[in-house]
Motif scaffolding. Structure first.
Motif, PDB file in Angstrom:
ATOM      1  N   LEU B  36     -18.966 -37.268  -6.409  1.00  0.00           N
ATOM      2  CA  LEU B  36     -18.933 -39.402  -6.256  1.00  0.00           C
ATOM      3  C   LEU B  36     -17.025 -39.194  -6.712  1.00  0.00           C
ATOM      4  O   LEU B  36     -16.662 -38.021  -7.873  1.00  0.00           O
ATOM      5  N   ILE B  39     -16.111 -44.319  -7.434  1.00  0.00           N
ATOM      6  CA  ILE B  39     -16.986 -45.182  -7.434  1.00  0.00           C
ATOM      7  C   ILE B  39     -16.095 -46.056  -8.427  1.00  0.00           C
ATOM      8  O   ILE B  39     -16.652 -46.462  -9.572  1.00  0.00           O
ATOM      9  N   ASP B  40     -15.981 -47.712  -8.272  1.00  0.00           N
ATOM     10  CA  ASP B  40     -15.672 -48.976  -8.039  1.00  0.00           C
ATOM     11  C   ASP B  40     -17.109 -49.648  -8.364  1.00  0.00           C
ATOM     12  O   ASP B  40     -17.063 -49.870  -6.419  1.00  0.00           O
ATOM     13  N   LEU B  41     -17.740 -50.558  -8.241  1.00  0.00           N
ATOM     14  CA  LEU B  41     -18.627 -51.286  -8.354  1.00  0.00           C
ATOM     15  C   LEU B  41     -19.104 -52.614  -8.999  1.00  0.00           C
ATOM     16  O   LEU B  41     -19.208 -52.144 -10.783  1.00  0.00           O
ATOM     17  N   LYS B  59     -24.745 -41.407  -2.559  1.00  0.00           N
ATOM     18  CA  LYS B  59     -25.506 -42.604  -2.817  1.00  0.00           C
ATOM     19  C   LYS B  59     -26.737 -42.697  -3.407  1.00  0.00           C
ATOM     20  O   LYS B  59     -26.317 -43.077  -4.604  1.00  0.00           O
ATOM     21  N   PHE B  62     -25.042 -41.899  -6.982  1.00  0.00           N
ATOM     22  CA  PHE B  62     -24.326 -43.094  -7.978  1.00  0.00           C
ATOM     23  C   PHE B  62     -25.844 -43.705  -8.650  1.00  0.00           C
ATOM     24  O   PHE B  62     -25.637 -44.377  -9.696  1.00  0.00           O
ATOM     25  N   MET B 238     -20.739 -46.829   2.001  1.00  0.00           N
ATOM     26  CA  MET B 238     -20.265 -45.374   0.900  1.00  0.00           C
ATOM     27  C   MET B 238     -20.374 -44.503   1.547  1.00  0.00           C
ATOM     28  O   MET B 238     -20.918 -44.589   2.876  1.00  0.00           O
ATOM     29  N   VAL B 242     -16.386 -41.998  -1.287  1.00  0.00           N
ATOM     30  CA  VAL B 242     -15.814 -42.977  -1.956  1.00  0.00           C
ATOM     31  C   VAL B 242     -16.573 -44.126  -1.259  1.00  0.00           C
ATOM     32  O   VAL B 242     -16.891 -44.596  -0.619  1.00  0.00           O
ATOM     33  N   VAL B 243     -15.772 -45.349  -1.461  1.00  0.00           N
ATOM     34  CA  VAL B 243     -16.536 -47.175  -1.103  1.00  0.00           C
ATOM     35  C   VAL B 243     -15.562 -47.098  -0.298  1.00  0.00           C
ATOM     36  O   VAL B 243     -14.459 -47.136  -0.146  1.00  0.00           O
TER      37      VAL B 243
END
Ligand SMILES: Nc1ncnc2c1ncn2[C@@H]1O[C@H](COP(=O)(O)OP(=O)(O)OP(=O)(O)O)[C@@H](O)[C@H]1O
Ligand SMILES: [Mg+2]
Lengths: 326, 269
Positions: B36, B39-41, B59, B62, B238, B242-243
């Motif tokens: 990862l 990652i921003d979410l 995925k 995360f 993703m 990264v997104v």
């Protein structure tokens, strides 16, 4: 069988009536075994050395029965020590702490390397090392010397090693501590056989390590642990005869041999020992059978078939719980 | 589900309640391999967030970071305002004890690709186990709630069956009921239908749709584009840690902006 396609294509065919394959080899084997059994029975009945009446008279005498009780007590206590300590050592072995892993490895290494007979004699003679065993502050004399106090002693209680470490307790410790090393390996293999997804699912539900081990992992590991533990228990039953060298006298084999050598009827007493061990082992085997059945819960094929039948009966109404209208 | 805002009523501004899940710059490495890469979410309460991406994009990793099954190396994750796995004290982060981590996980349900039901326990026992053991609730109450949950996922007649006596779809529905029994405020699904025969996928998705309509906050890793389009409030694509792209699922699926999203959707649609 005639093939009449156009008329009876959908009719049920006749049952097959073929000549079965013959197995002449099996019959020869049965005959040979039959003769051997007959010879053996003939030997048992006719050979005077067996002295059956003497054996039966002596097999159930009070000292012998006390010996049986002693052997069973030794079996139960040493297996308990072995299993409980084995779980602890197995968990240490699987720990993330390298010191605990190392200790566990060293323990297993030592107690698997030394023969049980040697251990039994060794434990019987530990009184040579320490006259008394005492519990309290470790290194109390040295700590006292550090602060200038002469003969400082901080001991809670103690007992004479010779009183305790001979006989039953020494035998029990020798067998139990040695068994723990073998049980640790069996339990470790059992724990490792359980899918990691089980631990993850339990963690995700908020269970802590102890709860996961007790409720999720160990019950499933039992399926792998129980059969070899049965083996260990049976082996242990026989190894209880080793404590005669500690020496312990309240033990089955010691008592039978004592009668044999006192009366010069050694052979009947050996046969009596064989019969006693056969009896006790049979009881253990029955216990193992029920334990295995208990821990096969949720996996037994018989159970599956039964439930499927039940499901069919229930599902007859069309409410088989298939999704859709949730 | 109690205590969760229904989607129609989410008039509450994000600033007041804050997002249910808020992740910033989450990094995770296994050894020297970074899986990862920041990652921003954000997922608001009552939202369904669908996580898409090719195999190996991170995925599952995360998702497992969100309930601290994996420790993150940098960044932070908050669930319902609470920092996951760490405590802030005097401007410093302190690692949580195992007990505290376990307590945080109680509020986060997780459903796995391979169900991970407890094979030595019946469907009912699978559902009652954690409430009894972890929440220390009364047996009668838990039993009643568990039976109601199993009824709700369509398994009211399978309470006494062991997992080995259930189909894949039925097992996954038990797993969902098991997670719900802990009264979570967030549900994580990691490819819940990937291990199922095609004809069993629908029954599990139906349960999940039902849950979404009841206002459960959900993060769903899935390859079921239809589900994402129909139920998803947001979609996150993703790739390689990264997104790449995120937004309204219907818009992203109809008109992906990024090359990699286009290539992926072309394959799964
Ligand atoms: N415990 C681990 N140790 C080492 N590498 C790991 C571990 N778990 C995952 N990885 C690696 O991290 C990467 C991302 O894995 P992850 O399971 O998160 O992918 P994914 O997006 O869920 O893929 P899939 O769709 O196949 O499930 C992969 O390259 C995987 O090999
Ligand atoms: Mg995955």
């Amino acid at each position: 069988m005639s093939v009449d396609t156009d008329k009876s294509a959908r009719a049920r065919p006749e049952p097959i009536q073929a000549v079965p394959v013959r197995h002449p080899g099996r019959w020869v084997a049965v005959a040979v075994i039959g003769v051997l059994v007959a010879m053996f029975v003939h030997l048992l009945v006719t050979n005077q050395a067996f002295n059956w009446s003497f054996m039966i008279d002596n097999m159930f005498r009070p000292p012998i029965v006390a010996g049986v009780r002693g052997s069973i007590a030794l079996l139960v206590t040493s297996m308990l020590i072995g299993i409980v300590l084995g779980v602890v050592i197995a968990i240490m072995r699987l720990s993330e702490n390298p010191v605990l892993r190392g200790v566990s490895w060293a323990y297993t290494w030592f107690f698997r390397a030394v023969p049980r007979l040697v251990l039994a004699i060794l434990f019987g003679n530990l009184g040579i090392l320490w006259a008394r065993i005492e519990f309290g502050l470790p290194f109390d004399r040295q700590i006292g010397a550090l602060f200038g106090i002469q003969d400082f002693e901080a001991r809670l209680f103690g007992f004479s090693a010779v009183d305790i470490l001979t006989g039953f307790v020494a035998g029990m410790l020798a067998l139990g501590l040695s068994e723990a090393a073998y049980m640790a390996e069996i339990i470790r293999a059992g724990i490792q056989s359980v899918d990691e997804g089980q631990t993850e699912a339990a963690q995700a539900l908020g269970m802590n390590r102890g709860q996961i081990l007790r409720r999720i992992v160990l019950p499933q590991a039992m399926r792998v642990i129980v059969p070899p533990t049965g083996n260990e228990t049976i082996a242990m039953l026989k190894d209880t005869s080793l404590v005669a060298f500690v020496p312990v006298s309240a033990e089955l084999f010691f008592q039978l041999r004592a009668v044999g050598s006192r009366t010069f009827q050694v052979f009947p007493m050996l046969v009596a020992a064989t019969i006693w061990y056969l009896l006790l082992t049979s009881v253990l085997l029955a216990g193992q059978h029920y334990l295995e059945r208990h821990f096969a819960k949720g996996t037994s094929r018989a159970g599956q078939a039964k439930a499927r039948l039940r499901g069919m009966a229930v599902g007859g109404g069309g409410a088989t719980g298939g999704g859709g209208g949730v | 589900m109690t205590g969760v805002t229904l989607p129609g009523q989410t008039g509450v501004p994000a600033a007041e309640s804050g997002p249910m899940v808020h992740a910033e710059q989450v990094h995770k490495s296994f050894g020297s391999i970074e899986v990862l890469k920041g990652i921003d979410l954000q997922v608001r309460a009552g939202e369904v967030c669908c996580l898409l991406g090719p195999s190996g994009s991170g995925k599952s990793t995360f998702l497992r970071c969100i309930n601290h099954l994996e420790k993150i190396n940098a960044g932070w994750i908050r669930v319902d305002g609470e920092l996951i796995g760490y405590r802030e004290r005097g401007g410093k982060l302190h690692e949580m004890r195992e007990k505290e981590v376990a307590a945080q996980r109680r509020a986060i349900g997780m459903v796995f690709q391979r169900f991970n039901l407890f094979p030595h326990k019946t469907a009912l026992e699978n559902v009652t186990e954690a409430p009894l053991l972890v929440r220390k609730e009364k047996r009668a109450e838990v039993r009643e709630r568990a039976a109601a949950l199993l009824e709700r996922v369509g398994l009211g007649d399978k309470l006494g069956n062991y997992p080995s006596q259930l189909s894949g779809g039925q097992q996954q529905r038990v797993a969902i009921a098991r997670a719900l029994a802990m009264k979570p405020k967030l549900m994580l699904f990691d490819e819940p239908t990937s291990a199922l025969d095609p004809e069993l996928v629908g029954e599990v998705l139906d349960v999940m749709k039902d849950l979404a309509h009841d206002g459960m906050t959900m993060i769903v890793v899935t390859h079921e584009i239809g589900f994402a389009r129909e139920v998803g409030d947001s979609l996150v694509f993703m790739d390689n840690g990264v997104v790449v792209e995120s937004g309204n699922p219907r818009e992203v699926i109809a008109d992906p902006k990024h090359e990699r999203t286009k290539a992926f959707l072309a394959k799964v649609l």
